[in-house]
Scaffold this motif. Structure first.
Motif: not given
Ligand SMILES: C[S@@+](CC[C@H](N)C(=O)[O-])C[C@H]1O[C@@H](n2cnc3c(N)ncnc32)[C@H](O)[C@@H]1O
Length: 228
Positions: A203, A208, A228
């Motif tokens: 993360t 994601s 992401r």
């Protein structure tokens, strides 16, 4: 260390894992069918060694012929991969092999649709730097699959630890003729973060939709994430 065991690496893998390694590579590759079936996809298999994960990706891609690269910093491992690709894949477009350090990849930003690594990521000197480098070369929405060892819990965990720490280093040293690497293996698995921690690091690095899927009682497992 990996160069020293390159000549016997494949044999040892299959013997020490009772051939389950082949199943793990195939299962991990299958997870990414949706990318592998795209002819325009660019795929990088990091720490590819003698190429077995790379060949599994190639096999799943079938006639779609996406671009598949295998990268490793051991020249001897890549030589074995090259020999295997000329004999194994006569009718398919062959993966290309690149000698490179996973922590300083010679590729531009946002270049790949998929980056995988099988049993290689755990060896990196800096896991966070490794994750950041994967994020850098992935395009936004691109996916990552890290297949590596885990430590199963319960009764299975006890048996596994006995095998991994007592039997495997002895057989590995005997067959490879090199002492060291097969004692290093259990130590490197112990050093590797637990799934919860690894997912947290993913993360922070910029992934994601992260997940971890245990394979064979958690002896191995696949980490997935999307840039992401
Ligand atoms: C255990 S082998 C795994 C090989 C192959 N992926 C497989 O599944 O059989 C680990 C590989 O990671 C490579 N490796 C370790 N650290 C690396 C780094 N920083 N950059 C590139 N390759 C690395 C080693 O040379 C070795 O070939």
């Amino acid at each position: 260390m990996f160069t020293g065991i390159a000549p016997r690496y494949d044999l040892l893998n299959h013997v020490l894992s009772f051939n389950v390694d082949r199943m793990w590579w195939r299962r991990a590759a299958r997870t990414f069918d949706h990318i592998l079936r795209r002819p325009d996809a660019r795929i990088l298999d990091l720490c590819c060694g003698t190429g077995d994960m790379t060949f599994s990706l190639r096999g799943r891609a079938g006639k779609s012929s996406p671009t598949i690269l295998g990268a490793d910093f051991s020249h001897a491992m890549l030589q074995r991969a090259t020999e295997k690709s000329s004999s194994a894949l006569e009718n398919e477009s062959t993966p290309r092999w690149v000698e490179a350090d996973a922590l300083r990849l010679p590729f531009p930003d946002a270049h790949f649709d998929l980056v995988t690594s099988a049993f290689g990521f755990r060896n990196l000197a800096n896991y966070d730097a490794g994750l950041r480098e994967i994020v850098r070369v992935l395009r936004p929405g691109g996916e990552c699959g890290i297949l590596d060892f885990g430590e199963p819990k319960g009764v299975m965990g006890g048996l596994y630890r006995m095998y991994f720490k007592q039997v495997l280093p002895r057989v590995g040293t005997l067959i490879s003729g090199v002492s060291g690497p097969y004692a290093y293996l259990p130590a490197s698995v112990q050093r590797f973060p637990e799934p919860e921690e690894m997912l947290g690091r993913m993360t922070i690095a910029g992934f994601s939709e992260r997940s971890w899927t245990p394979y064979t009682f958690g002896i191995a497992g696949l980490y997935r994430g999307k840039k992401r």
